[in-house]
Write an enzyme that holds these catalytic residues in place. Structure first.
Site, PDB file in Angstrom:
ATOM      1  N   HIS A  75      36.285 124.650   5.538  1.00  0.00           N
ATOM      2  CA  HIS A  75      35.956 125.146   7.004  1.00  0.00           C
ATOM      3  C   HIS A  75      36.656 124.925   8.265  1.00  0.00           C
ATOM      4  O   HIS A  75      36.661 125.055   9.125  1.00  0.00           O
ATOM      5  CB  HIS A  75      34.396 125.716   7.765  1.00  0.00           C
ATOM      6  CG  HIS A  75      32.838 126.117   7.038  1.00  0.00           C
ATOM      7  ND1 HIS A  75      33.360 127.388   7.985  1.00  0.00           N
ATOM      8  CD2 HIS A  75      32.404 126.336   6.676  1.00  0.00           C
ATOM      9  CE1 HIS A  75      32.673 128.375   7.602  1.00  0.00           C
ATOM     10  NE2 HIS A  75      31.989 127.756   6.303  1.00  0.00           N
TER      11      HIS A  75
ATOM     12  N   GLY B 275      24.498 123.076   4.482  1.00  0.00           N
ATOM     13  CA  GLY B 275      25.790 121.965   5.439  1.00  0.00           C
ATOM     14  C   GLY B 275      26.221 122.721   5.920  1.00  0.00           C
ATOM     15  O   GLY B 275      25.903 124.498   6.739  1.00  0.00           O
TER      16      GLY B 275
ATOM     17  N   HIS C 138      33.402 123.889   0.327  1.00  0.00           N
ATOM     18  CA  HIS C 138      32.924 124.375   1.646  1.00  0.00           C
ATOM     19  C   HIS C 138      33.505 123.683   2.283  1.00  0.00           C
ATOM     20  O   HIS C 138      33.928 124.622   3.085  1.00  0.00           O
ATOM     21  CB  HIS C 138      31.481 125.410   1.106  1.00  0.00           C
ATOM     22  CG  HIS C 138      31.231 126.179   1.600  1.00  0.00           C
ATOM     23  ND1 HIS C 138      31.222 127.948   1.522  1.00  0.00           N
ATOM     24  CD2 HIS C 138      30.556 126.420   3.352  1.00  0.00           C
ATOM     25  CE1 HIS C 138      30.496 128.690   2.921  1.00  0.00           C
ATOM     26  NE2 HIS C 138      30.479 127.771   3.710  1.00  0.00           N
ATOM     27  N   GLU C 139      32.367 123.143   3.373  1.00  0.00           N
ATOM     28  CA  GLU C 139      32.425 122.620   4.559  1.00  0.00           C
ATOM     29  C   GLU C 139      34.382 121.720   4.599  1.00  0.00           C
ATOM     30  O   GLU C 139      34.487 122.265   5.287  1.00  0.00           O
ATOM     31  CB  GLU C 139      31.324 121.309   4.567  1.00  0.00           C
ATOM     32  CG  GLU C 139      29.927 121.874   4.686  1.00  0.00           C
ATOM     33  CD  GLU C 139      29.557 123.548   4.589  1.00  0.00           C
ATOM     34  OE1 GLU C 139      30.395 123.379   5.929  1.00  0.00           O
ATOM     35  OE2 GLU C 139      29.170 123.867   4.538  1.00  0.00           O
TER      36      GLU C 139
ATOM     37  N   GLN D 295      31.550 126.002  12.882  1.00  0.00           N
ATOM     38  CA  GLN D 295      30.482 126.660  13.239  1.00  0.00           C
ATOM     39  C   GLN D 295      29.649 126.412  14.408  1.00  0.00           C
ATOM     40  O   GLN D 295      28.940 127.524  14.688  1.00  0.00           O
ATOM     41  CB  GLN D 295      29.241 126.661  12.054  1.00  0.00           C
ATOM     42  CG  GLN D 295      30.655 126.821  11.344  1.00  0.00           C
ATOM     43  CD  GLN D 295      29.558 126.896   9.414  1.00  0.00           C
ATOM     44  OE1 GLN D 295      28.812 125.400   8.468  1.00  0.00           O
ATOM     45  NE2 GLN D 295      28.791 128.158   8.313  1.00  0.00           N
TER      46      GLN D 295
ATOM     47  N   CYS E 127      27.331 131.462   3.402  1.00  0.00           N
ATOM     48  CA  CYS E 127      27.534 130.682   4.457  1.00  0.00           C
ATOM     49  C   CYS E 127      27.012 131.383   5.820  1.00  0.00           C
ATOM     50  O   CYS E 127      26.604 132.532   5.660  1.00  0.00           O
ATOM     51  CB  CYS E 127      29.058 131.721   4.860  1.00  0.00           C
ATOM     52  SG  CYS E 127      29.687 130.470   6.514  1.00  0.00           S
ATOM     53  N   LEU E 128      26.396 130.626   6.654  1.00  0.00           N
ATOM     54  CA  LEU E 128      25.540 130.595   7.297  1.00  0.00           C
ATOM     55  C   LEU E 128      26.390 131.149   8.612  1.00  0.00           C
ATOM     56  O   LEU E 128      26.353 132.378   9.674  1.00  0.00           O
ATOM     57  CB  LEU E 128      25.332 129.413   8.486  1.00  0.00           C
ATOM     58  CG  LEU E 128      24.613 128.482   6.939  1.00  0.00           C
ATOM     59  CD1 LEU E 128      23.740 128.037   8.056  1.00  0.00           C
ATOM     60  CD2 LEU E 128      22.833 129.504   7.321  1.00  0.00           C
TER      61      LEU E 128
END
Ligand SMILES: [Zn+2]
Length: 185
Positions: free
Chosen positions: A135, A46, A131-132, A51, A89-90
């Site tokens: 963000h 995702g 998670h998203e 990000q 996480c990226l």
């Protein structure tokens, strides 16, 4: 659509609440395409707009065979069951810690054309949705760790050479360590 550089832990945009999308236009569709392409290029499950340095409430997902995007998302837990497992996480490349999340959630939002969308997810997709949306509120998964793990994670992050670095990396000069393949978002 071009793949964009992913902002890394320490970048203030990751700690800023994103704004609701009010205009469903070509620019929004370009953002969804950039998010999708970058997520696939990075091998992520995702990716949220902050990000990529964009303060709008949009994320994309690709997990468990489900691919899509959600604009102005909200979610609620379905049942009381929780899951406890590795999350990455990226924006925190190469690292993963066990994180507690709801096992089943239902998310509501809109697609890039402004049509209402509902997604039901379990396990990885449920973890991804939580998670998203975090963000979009300026929350990172390390904030969700149990106290002891969180302390350990923050110690590692303090020493990570990329943490707080300028996230716009020069093309062809990746500064980042290899991305962990455990459900990075
Ligand atoms: Zn993330």
């Amino acid at each position: 659509m071009p793949v964009q550089p992913v902002r890394l832990f320490g970048d203030p945009v990751l700690r800023t609440s994103a704004a609701e999308v009010t205009t469903f236009d070509a620019e929004l569709r370009r953002l969804v395409a950039d998010l999708t392409d970058t997520m696939h290029d990075e091998g992520g499950a995702g990716l949220a707009a902050p990000q990529l340095g964009v303060g709008l409430r949009v994320f994309t997902y690709d997990c468990d065979g489900f691919t899509g995007h959600l604009v102005n998302p909200t979610w609620e837990a379905v049942g009381d069951e929780e899951q406890f497992g590795p999350e990455g996480c990226l924006s925190i490349p190469g690292l993963a810690w066990d994180c507690r999340r709801h096992l089943h959630v239902v998310a509501h939002g809109f697609d890039m054309y402004g049509e209402p969308v509902t997604i039901e997810g379990s396990e990885i997709l449920a973890r991804c949705i939580q998670h998203e949306v975090d963000h979009l509120d300026g929350v990172l998964f390390v904030d969700r760790l149990d106290a002891e793990a969180r302390e350990a994670a923050l110690a590692v992050l303090r020493d990570a050479e990329w943490a707080g670095e300028q996230a716009y990396l020069p093309a062809g000069e990746p500064l980042r360590p290899p991305v962990v393949k455990v459900s990075p978002h």
